[in-house]
Motif scaffolding. Structure first.
Motif, PDB file in Angstrom:
ATOM      1  N   PRO A  66       0.820  -1.217   0.129  1.00  0.00           N
ATOM      2  CA  PRO A  66      -0.032   0.036   0.025  1.00  0.00           C
ATOM      3  C   PRO A  66       0.784   1.279  -0.016  1.00  0.00           C
ATOM      4  O   PRO A  66       0.358   2.265  -0.406  1.00  0.00           O
ATOM      5  N   ASN A  67       1.989   1.261   0.440  1.00  0.00           N
ATOM      6  CA  ASN A  67       2.955   2.347   0.494  1.00  0.00           C
ATOM      7  C   ASN A  67       3.975   2.214  -0.279  1.00  0.00           C
ATOM      8  O   ASN A  67       4.933   1.304  -0.135  1.00  0.00           O
ATOM      9  N   PRO A  68       4.440   3.079  -1.388  1.00  0.00           N
ATOM     10  CA  PRO A  68       5.568   3.018  -2.507  1.00  0.00           C
ATOM     11  C   PRO A  68       6.771   3.084  -1.766  1.00  0.00           C
ATOM     12  O   PRO A  68       7.745   2.551  -2.255  1.00  0.00           O
ATOM     13  N   SER A  69       7.071   3.542  -0.703  1.00  0.00           N
ATOM     14  CA  SER A  69       8.145   3.893  -0.169  1.00  0.00           C
ATOM     15  C   SER A  69       8.351   4.010   1.433  1.00  0.00           C
ATOM     16  O   SER A  69       8.801   5.107   1.761  1.00  0.00           O
ATOM     17  N   PRO A  70       7.906   2.915   2.243  1.00  0.00           N
ATOM     18  CA  PRO A  70       8.002   2.999   3.707  1.00  0.00           C
ATOM     19  C   PRO A  70       9.205   2.981   4.191  1.00  0.00           C
ATOM     20  O   PRO A  70      10.073   2.454   3.643  1.00  0.00           O
ATOM     21  N   GLN A  71       9.668   3.385   5.566  1.00  0.00           N
ATOM     22  CA  GLN A  71      10.728   2.974   6.222  1.00  0.00           C
ATOM     23  C   GLN A  71      10.606   1.882   7.047  1.00  0.00           C
ATOM     24  O   GLN A  71       9.322   1.473   7.672  1.00  0.00           O
ATOM     25  N   VAL A  72      11.444   0.907   7.198  1.00  0.00           N
ATOM     26  CA  VAL A  72      11.359  -0.053   8.175  1.00  0.00           C
ATOM     27  C   VAL A  72      12.594  -0.202   8.875  1.00  0.00           C
ATOM     28  O   VAL A  72      13.911   0.052   8.437  1.00  0.00           O
ATOM     29  N   VAL A  73      12.480  -0.299  10.225  1.00  0.00           N
ATOM     30  CA  VAL A  73      13.448  -0.200  11.144  1.00  0.00           C
ATOM     31  C   VAL A  73      13.503  -1.539  12.017  1.00  0.00           C
ATOM     32  O   VAL A  73      12.492  -1.630  12.720  1.00  0.00           O
ATOM     33  N   VAL A  74      14.387  -2.328  11.907  1.00  0.00           N
ATOM     34  CA  VAL A  74      14.585  -3.427  12.415  1.00  0.00           C
ATOM     35  C   VAL A  74      15.502  -3.314  13.675  1.00  0.00           C
ATOM     36  O   VAL A  74      16.971  -3.173  13.442  1.00  0.00           O
ATOM     37  N   ILE A  75      15.352  -3.519  14.782  1.00  0.00           N
ATOM     38  CA  ILE A  75      15.938  -3.368  16.036  1.00  0.00           C
ATOM     39  C   ILE A  75      16.098  -4.683  17.027  1.00  0.00           C
ATOM     40  O   ILE A  75      15.254  -5.396  17.211  1.00  0.00           O
ATOM     41  N   PRO A  76      17.471  -4.969  17.013  1.00  0.00           N
ATOM     42  CA  PRO A  76      17.614  -6.381  17.514  1.00  0.00           C
ATOM     43  C   PRO A  76      17.642  -6.068  19.158  1.00  0.00           C
ATOM     44  O   PRO A  76      18.368  -5.338  19.655  1.00  0.00           O
ATOM     45  N   VAL A  77      16.739  -7.013  19.680  1.00  0.00           N
ATOM     46  CA  VAL A  77      16.455  -6.700  21.281  1.00  0.00           C
ATOM     47  C   VAL A  77      17.081  -8.185  21.965  1.00  0.00           C
ATOM     48  O   VAL A  77      16.781  -7.912  23.139  1.00  0.00           O
ATOM     49  N   GLY A  78      17.386  -8.913  21.166  1.00  0.00           N
ATOM     50  CA  GLY A  78      17.940 -10.210  21.760  1.00  0.00           C
ATOM     51  C   GLY A  78      16.921 -10.772  22.657  1.00  0.00           C
ATOM     52  O   GLY A  78      15.290 -10.648  22.140  1.00  0.00           O
ATOM     53  N   GLY A  79      17.067 -11.477  23.585  1.00  0.00           N
ATOM     54  CA  GLY A  79      15.861 -12.172  24.658  1.00  0.00           C
ATOM     55  C   GLY A  79      15.576 -11.161  25.618  1.00  0.00           C
ATOM     56  O   GLY A  79      15.301 -11.693  26.505  1.00  0.00           O
ATOM     57  N   SER A  80      15.638  -9.972  25.434  1.00  0.00           N
ATOM     58  CA  SER A  80      15.688  -8.937  26.397  1.00  0.00           C
ATOM     59  C   SER A  80      14.320  -8.981  27.224  1.00  0.00           C
ATOM     60  O   SER A  80      14.139  -8.672  28.219  1.00  0.00           O
ATOM     61  N   ARG A  81      13.005  -9.471  26.643  1.00  0.00           N
ATOM     62  CA  ARG A  81      11.819  -9.493  27.256  1.00  0.00           C
ATOM     63  C   ARG A  81      11.695 -11.027  27.603  1.00  0.00           C
ATOM     64  O   ARG A  81      10.501 -11.471  27.096  1.00  0.00           O
ATOM     65  N   SER A  82      12.255 -11.631  28.398  1.00  0.00           N
ATOM     66  CA  SER A  82      12.260 -13.206  28.954  1.00  0.00           C
ATOM     67  C   SER A  82      11.008 -13.573  29.345  1.00  0.00           C
ATOM     68  O   SER A  82      10.454 -14.490  29.140  1.00  0.00           O
ATOM     69  N   ASN A  83      10.382 -12.552  29.818  1.00  0.00           N
ATOM     70  CA  ASN A  83       8.908 -12.908  30.499  1.00  0.00           C
ATOM     71  C   ASN A  83       7.687 -13.181  29.428  1.00  0.00           C
ATOM     72  O   ASN A  83       6.641 -13.541  29.779  1.00  0.00           O
ATOM     73  N   ASP A  84       8.051 -12.520  28.066  1.00  0.00           N
ATOM     74  CA  ASP A  84       6.817 -12.526  27.410  1.00  0.00           C
ATOM     75  C   ASP A  84       7.828 -12.897  25.884  1.00  0.00           C
ATOM     76  O   ASP A  84       7.789 -12.221  25.024  1.00  0.00           O
ATOM     77  N   TRP A  85       8.058 -14.227  25.935  1.00  0.00           N
ATOM     78  CA  TRP A  85       8.859 -14.494  24.681  1.00  0.00           C
ATOM     79  C   TRP A  85       8.249 -14.741  23.538  1.00  0.00           C
ATOM     80  O   TRP A  85       7.447 -15.148  23.427  1.00  0.00           O
ATOM     81  N   SER A  86       8.848 -13.990  22.575  1.00  0.00           N
ATOM     82  CA  SER A  86       8.348 -14.258  21.047  1.00  0.00           C
ATOM     83  C   SER A  86       9.714 -13.846  20.306  1.00  0.00           C
ATOM     84  O   SER A  86      10.425 -13.199  20.470  1.00  0.00           O
TER      85      SER A  86
END
Ligand SMILES: [Zn+2]
Length: 476
Positions: free
Chosen positions: A219-239
């Motif tokens: 739907p958008n011809p030129s969006p920005q995508v930002v991928v941020i590596p966070v490791g397993g930093s949210r261990s209580n809600d793993w995904s």
């Protein structure tokens, strides 16, 4: 007299103007300098965040007599306005305001323009041309329109402001990834731990391509995508993808936080990215009607993951059914509009699934009425052609009225009137019955020979070419 009137005339009648900013950053990413030249004197400038004043080190007009003072973290411009100003921002400190500043490697920082860009309001088609002057090894990623291929020059135009857009500086993996109808501007940030960037790029490409299975293009011809590596930093809600969101601010950004230790096949089985990309099928809908944006994204995430072969049809219907049940149990005394209004914290599942119920009802009605020649996909296709990407906030009724304009007969506003302010959750048992989706003990079964079986199968029909491509992508 006529001359005076002309001078005092409303700005709305004027031709759009373009201001010109030059942004310089030092190689340590400690300071950011802005030279702002205005095409017409401006009387006020403002930053997106109230905290921006904290990071401002100095500011002055370009000529001696034009003094700019700070009061309560606001810039106080001379009464006659200014044509030009220079200011310095403590970039290193502003970068610490980003919540993942500690999980990023020091080679790259994320600093929203809300903290460093002071500018006039952009109304009536006015815009700002922004040119970056950066050390040779430094990159910048922004959500703004790209102006040229031979240098970091962009145009900022009026847009909704749903949150603070990320701007990335430093050394990171920037790629332009083609999907049908769009070139995604993808920044794979550097975390403290290694990340398999080739696999990440394949994952972004596959999940964005899923969205093109709605009507053939992203739907958008030129969006920005930002991928941020966070490791397993949210261990209580793993995904594998603990968090994602769409930010509409100076353009559309999809921010995805990933556990970079996960293999590609685990990422591809996660629905988060498909959900976030699906949000771009609609414009930014105001908060009190956000059950529409969330609901359409929930509906499409399941529909698209089925069309792309990631889900089989029965599994997708089960997910849809389970979602409706969670929506039904969530704050039954509230209407979708009340649950979305923000004053009520619970009712999240009502917000997420009410709109998904209405999306299925609308889709089935459109398909049934037209004998299968018109669907929700078609309405969204026409909507993209007329109205996306949109530079403003839409209300729910305004969006549904526009959908009805694009449909051969109204479907959406009647549903809005029936359900938006009605407590409880739409009864979906009749539609499930007609689609041939029988439920016993919470388990969905597909019944042969149902009245609307053709519609049921058409909604989730696997695109075999897409499914094969996705499988190959995962294997490589
Ligand atoms: Zn969402």
């Amino acid at each position: 007299m006529p001359l005076l009137l002309l001078l005092a005339g409303p700005a709305a009648s004027a031709e759009p103007i373009q201001h010109s900013y030059t942004v310089t950053v030092d190689y340590l990413m400690s300071r950011l300098w802005v030279e702002a030249r205005f095409s017409r004197p401006v009387e006020s400038v403002i930053a997106g965040s109230r905290d921006a004043g904290k990071f401002l080190l100095d500011v002055r007009g370009c000529s001696e007599e034009q003094q700019i003072r700070m009061r309560n973290q606001r810039m106080m411009l001379p009464e006659l306005g200014i044509a030009c100003m220079n200011y310095t921002v403590d970039l290193a400190r502003a970068a610490m305001a980003h919540r993942f500043s500690k999980t990023l490697a020091p080679e790259n920082i994320v600093v929203s323009p809300a903290y460093w860009m002071w500018r006039p309001e952009l109304r009536n088609g006015n815009s700002i041309r922004i040119r970056f002057r950066l050390p040779e090894t430094m990159q910048v990623a922004v959500p703004w329109k790209k102006l040229s291929d031979d240098g970091p020059v962009f145009v900022l135009e009026q847009s909704p402001e749903s949150a603070y857009a990320p701007v990335v500086f430093g050394q990171f993996d920037y790629r332009e990834i083609q999907v049908p109808g769009a070139v995604l501007r993808v920044s794979l940030l550097r975390g403290i731990d290694e990340m398999d960037n080739a696999a990440m790029a394949r994952w972004v490409r596959a999940t964005a391509t899923d969205v093109s299975l709605a009507y053939g293009r992203f739907p958008n011809p030129s969006p920005q995508v930002v991928v941020i590596p966070v490791g397993g930093s949210r261990s209580n809600d793993w995904s594998a993808v603990p968090f994602g969101r769409v930010i509409r601010d100076g353009g559309e950004t999809i921010e995805l936080q990933v556990d970079q230790s996960q293999p590609l096949e685990v990422l591809l089985a996660d629905w988060t990215a498909t959900h976030e990309f699906s949000h771009l099928l609609l414009p930014y809908v105001e908060r009190k009607h956000r059950w529409i944006s969330e609901g359409f994204a929930q509906y499409y995430q399941n529909v698209l993951l089925s069309r792309s072969g990631a889900y089989d049809q029965l599994y997708a219907w089960q997910k849809i059914y389970d979602g409706y049940e969670r929506g039904r149990q969530s704050r039954p005394e509230l209407s979708p509009n009340e649950a979305s209004s923000g004053s009520v914290r619970a009712g999240l599942m009502k917000v997420y699934w009410s709109g998904a119920a209405i999306a299925l009802m609308a889709d089935v009605q459109l398909r049934e009425r037209s004998g299968g020649t018109e669907s929700l996909d078609d309405i969204l296709d026409r909507f993209q052609a007329c109205c996306l990407p949109s530079n403003r906030v839409w209300s729910g009724p305004e969006l549904f009225a526009q959908f009805d304009e694009l449909a051969s007969a109204p479907v959406f506003m009647p549903l809005y009137k029936r359900f938006a302010d009605t407590a409880g959750f739409p009864d979906m048992s009749g539609i499930f019955e007609r689609l041939g989706l029988a439920v016993s003990d919470g388990k969905v079964h597909i019944r042969r020979g149902a009245e609307l079986h053709a519609i049921r199968d058409a909604i989730l029909e696997t695109d075999h070419a897409a499914a094969e491509w996705r499988e190959q992508l995962a294997a490589n």
